[in-house]
Design an enzyme around this catalytic site. Structure first.
Site, PDB file in Angstrom:
ATOM      1  N   LYS A  25       6.205  -7.739  -0.079  1.00 20.68           N
ATOM      2  CA  LYS A  25       7.250  -6.963   0.585  1.00 20.68           C
ATOM      3  C   LYS A  25       7.234  -7.230   2.085  1.00 20.68           C
ATOM      4  CE  LYS A  25       6.548  -3.114   2.380  1.00 20.68           C
ATOM      5  NZ  LYS A  25       6.146  -1.730   2.709  1.00 20.68           N
ATOM      6  N   ARG A  30      10.127  -9.418   6.702  1.00 21.92           N
ATOM      7  CA  ARG A  30      10.047 -10.117   7.987  1.00 21.92           C
ATOM      8  C   ARG A  30      10.925 -11.360   7.996  1.00 21.92           C
ATOM      9  NH1 ARG A  30       5.748  -6.995   7.731  1.00 21.92           N
ATOM     10  NH2 ARG A  30       4.575  -6.404   9.602  1.00 21.92           N
ATOM     11  N   GLY A  94       9.648   1.973   5.847  1.00 23.53           N
ATOM     12  CA  GLY A  94       9.287   1.882   7.253  1.00 23.53           C
ATOM     13  C   GLY A  94       9.774   0.599   7.886  1.00 23.53           C
ATOM     14  N   SER A 168       1.554   3.219  14.231  1.00 18.15           N
ATOM     15  CA  SER A 168       2.045   2.191  13.320  1.00 18.15           C
ATOM     16  C   SER A 168       2.163   0.849  14.034  1.00 18.15           C
ATOM     17  CB  SER A 168       3.411   2.573  12.740  1.00 18.15           C
ATOM     18  OG  SER A 168       3.916   1.520  11.937  1.00 18.15           O
ATOM     19  N   GLN A 170       3.986  -1.346  13.007  1.00 19.58           N
ATOM     20  CA  GLN A 170       5.381  -1.747  12.858  1.00 19.58           C
ATOM     21  C   GLN A 170       6.177  -1.579  14.141  1.00 19.58           C
ATOM     22  OE1 GLN A 170       6.905   0.459   9.502  1.00 19.58           O
ATOM     23  NE2 GLN A 170       5.931  -0.880   7.993  1.00 19.58           N
ATOM     24  N   GLU A 312      -3.176   0.328   3.490  1.00 17.07           N
ATOM     25  CA  GLU A 312      -2.407   0.485   2.258  1.00 17.07           C
ATOM     26  C   GLU A 312      -3.281   0.408   1.020  1.00 17.07           C
ATOM     27  OE1 GLU A 312      -1.280  -3.825   3.524  1.00 17.07           O
ATOM     28  OE2 GLU A 312      -2.190  -2.068   4.443  1.00 17.07           O
ATOM     29  N   HIS A 339       2.483   8.078   6.698  1.00 13.75           N
ATOM     30  CA  HIS A 339       3.119   7.104   5.812  1.00 13.75           C
ATOM     31  C   HIS A 339       4.122   7.815   4.892  1.00 13.75           C
ATOM     32  CE1 HIS A 339       0.439   3.292   6.199  1.00 13.75           C
ATOM     33  NE2 HIS A 339       0.631   3.873   7.354  1.00 13.75           N
ATOM     34  N   ARG A 343      -1.058  10.711   3.166  1.00 15.52           N
ATOM     35  CA  ARG A 343      -1.842  10.164   2.061  1.00 15.52           C
ATOM     36  C   ARG A 343      -3.243  10.750   1.978  1.00 15.52           C
ATOM     37  NH1 ARG A 343       0.095   3.778   2.139  1.00 15.52           N
ATOM     38  NH2 ARG A 343       1.977   4.133   0.891  1.00 15.52           N
ATOM     39  N   ARG A 384       2.146   4.044  -3.629  1.00 19.74           N
ATOM     40  CA  ARG A 384       0.705   3.802  -3.721  1.00 19.74           C
ATOM     41  C   ARG A 384      -0.007   4.915  -4.493  1.00 19.74           C
ATOM     42  NH1 ARG A 384       0.922  -1.460  -2.789  1.00 19.74           N
ATOM     43  NH2 ARG A 384       1.745  -1.960  -0.742  1.00 19.74           N
TER      44      ARG A 384
END
Length: 432
Positions: A25, A30, A94, A168, A170, A312, A339, A343, A384
């Site tokens: 993913k 990307r 995300g 993050s 990201q 993750e 997330h 989690r 997850r």
């Protein structure tokens, strides 16, 4: 709308299976973003088709980029340098809510972003503030979260920006992916606690270089991307190594053997860390040209592991820990509270309900295994968590995994692959 619950099948003996997993993913999304403004048509070979990647493809289409399916195998991406007004559904992805806004800033007109209810609680403030510093007009009513509007003007000034990406990685990847198209490029400096999931930034830098970008990451916590045209891409997407984790875990839980085909010899995927974790827990781990094989060796132990760079993996490692011989300490993952769900709280609650003794720490979990009893394993719309529940269900007959369809976020064929690994008939109803 929640999907049906799923009684996770218990293993009736050691598994012995080879699994062919679909693409990553992280890499798929990307490369989609890079292809959207490249200098020609790009071909993504064997991309992942899951909710997150389909949302990304639809986001790009809404901006005017063509993403065409080729025989259900590849995607051809025809870029657009005349992106226009659009509305983007981020779902709970995300990568969509963070990677697309810097690209949307290059559109002519407003681009509206929104997503699933829980997506509105995921942190976006540092990313939006950074874009404003670079010259982008954003209307978020001061929330620093979805929904918001990026008011594109066709170009972005760019320049230098300092941000705190400790929530993050990201936030950094998002700016890097569009930086070549900004007038002055972008120089990013991270200031704060260590950036989580550093391998994901390394992945972004490598993908940019694959497209011909000039990226300087020689200085710690600083990334510089020069302005310039990106090349078109022709790339084979690696299997998703994080999605491999529950299948490899099944080898330990059942005392069997699992091989993941086409495991890369070199990769920037954070999920590659599962090899070292399972080795430390007592598995026999072997990487060869045809894939990665994990075999059980007389039970498996708990582990003291820092998952800061591969967070993750936390749900599957926590599930293994609840079945291990001896305690486990998972450290370095405070950021996964932001997330798809919190989690750490979710894992503590669900593993505790099964009977494990789980303590939340400031940045992780302390798990002491005890005899487990079946119950409903709640998943909180988190893919997850589905995978963690499936691992537990191998050893605890009767575990019911709530809302199994949420796993379609990254692996729509999960239940079919799981059934095949166990030598069962395919699960009723493919997850859509």
């Amino acid at each position: 709308m929640p999907s049906p619950d799923w009684t996770s099948p218990a293993a009736d003996g050691p598994v012995d299976a080879t699994i062919d997993l679909p693409g990553s993913k992280s890499l798929t999304n990307r490369f989609l973003v890079l292809a959207a403004r490249a200098g020609g048509v790009s071909r993504l070979r064997s991309p992942l088709r899951s909710r997150d990647t389909l949302l990304m493809a639809d986001a790009l289409r809404s901006l005017g980029v063509e993403v065409d399916d080729v025989d259900g195998e590849d995607w051809l991406v025809t870029p657009s340098d005349a992106m226009g007004e659009a509305a983007v559904d981020c779902g709970l992805a995300g990568t969509v809510m963070r990677f697309v806004p810097p690209l949307a800033a290059l559109a002519q007109g407003p681009v509206r972003f929104d997503g699933d209810p829980h997506a509105r609680t995921r942190p976006m403030g540092p990313a939006l503030s950074a874009l404003r510093t670079l010259g982008v007009d954003i209307d978020d009513d001061g929330r620093g979260a979805l929904p918001f509007i990026v008011r594109g003007t066709g170009s972005v000034r760019g320049g230098a920006v300092t941000l705190d990406a400790s929530a993050s990685s990201q936030f950094i990847s998002a700016l890097l992916l569009s930086a070549p198209h900004y007038d002055a490029g972008v120089t990013i400096h991270h200031e704060g606690k260590p950036v989580p999931s550093q391998p994901h930034i390394d992945m972004t830098v490598e993908a940019l270089r694959d497209a011909g970008a000039d990226v300087d990451d020689t200085e710690a916590n600083t990334w510089r991307v020069e302005p310039g045209q990106l090349n078109s891409l022709d790339v084979q997407i690696e299997p998703d190594l994080s999605n491999a984790a529950p299948f490899l875990a099944a080898a330990l839980v059942t005392g069997g053997r699992v091989r993941i085909a086409s495991w890369p010899q070199h990769t920037t995927q954070a999920g590659d860390e599962i090899r070292d974790i399972l080795d430390e827990m007592g598995a026999d781990v072997s990487l060869a040209r045809d894939g990665l094989t994990v075999s059980a060796v007389d039970g498996f132990s708990g582990v003291d592991v820092d998952l800061h760079d591969a967070s993750e993996l936390t749900p599957v490692v926590a599930a293994l820990a609840a079945l291990a011989e001896g305690p486990t300490l998972i450290r370095g993952v405070a950021h996964i509270r932001g997330h798809e769900t919190d989690r750490l709280a979710a894992l503590a609650r669900e593993l505790g309900a099964l009977g494990a003794l789980v303590t939340e720490t400031e940045d992780g979990l302390h798990i002491r295994p005890r005899p487990l009893s079946p119950t409903t394993f709640h998943t909180y719309a988190d893919h997850r968590m589905v995978m963690a529940g499936a691992v537990i269900g191998l050893a605890v007959p009767g575990v019911v995994v709530e809302d199994v369809g949420t796993v379609a976020k990254t692996l729509p064929t999960f239940t079919d692959l799981w059934a095949g690994m166990l030598g069962r008939a395919a699960a009723q109803g493919r997850i859509a």
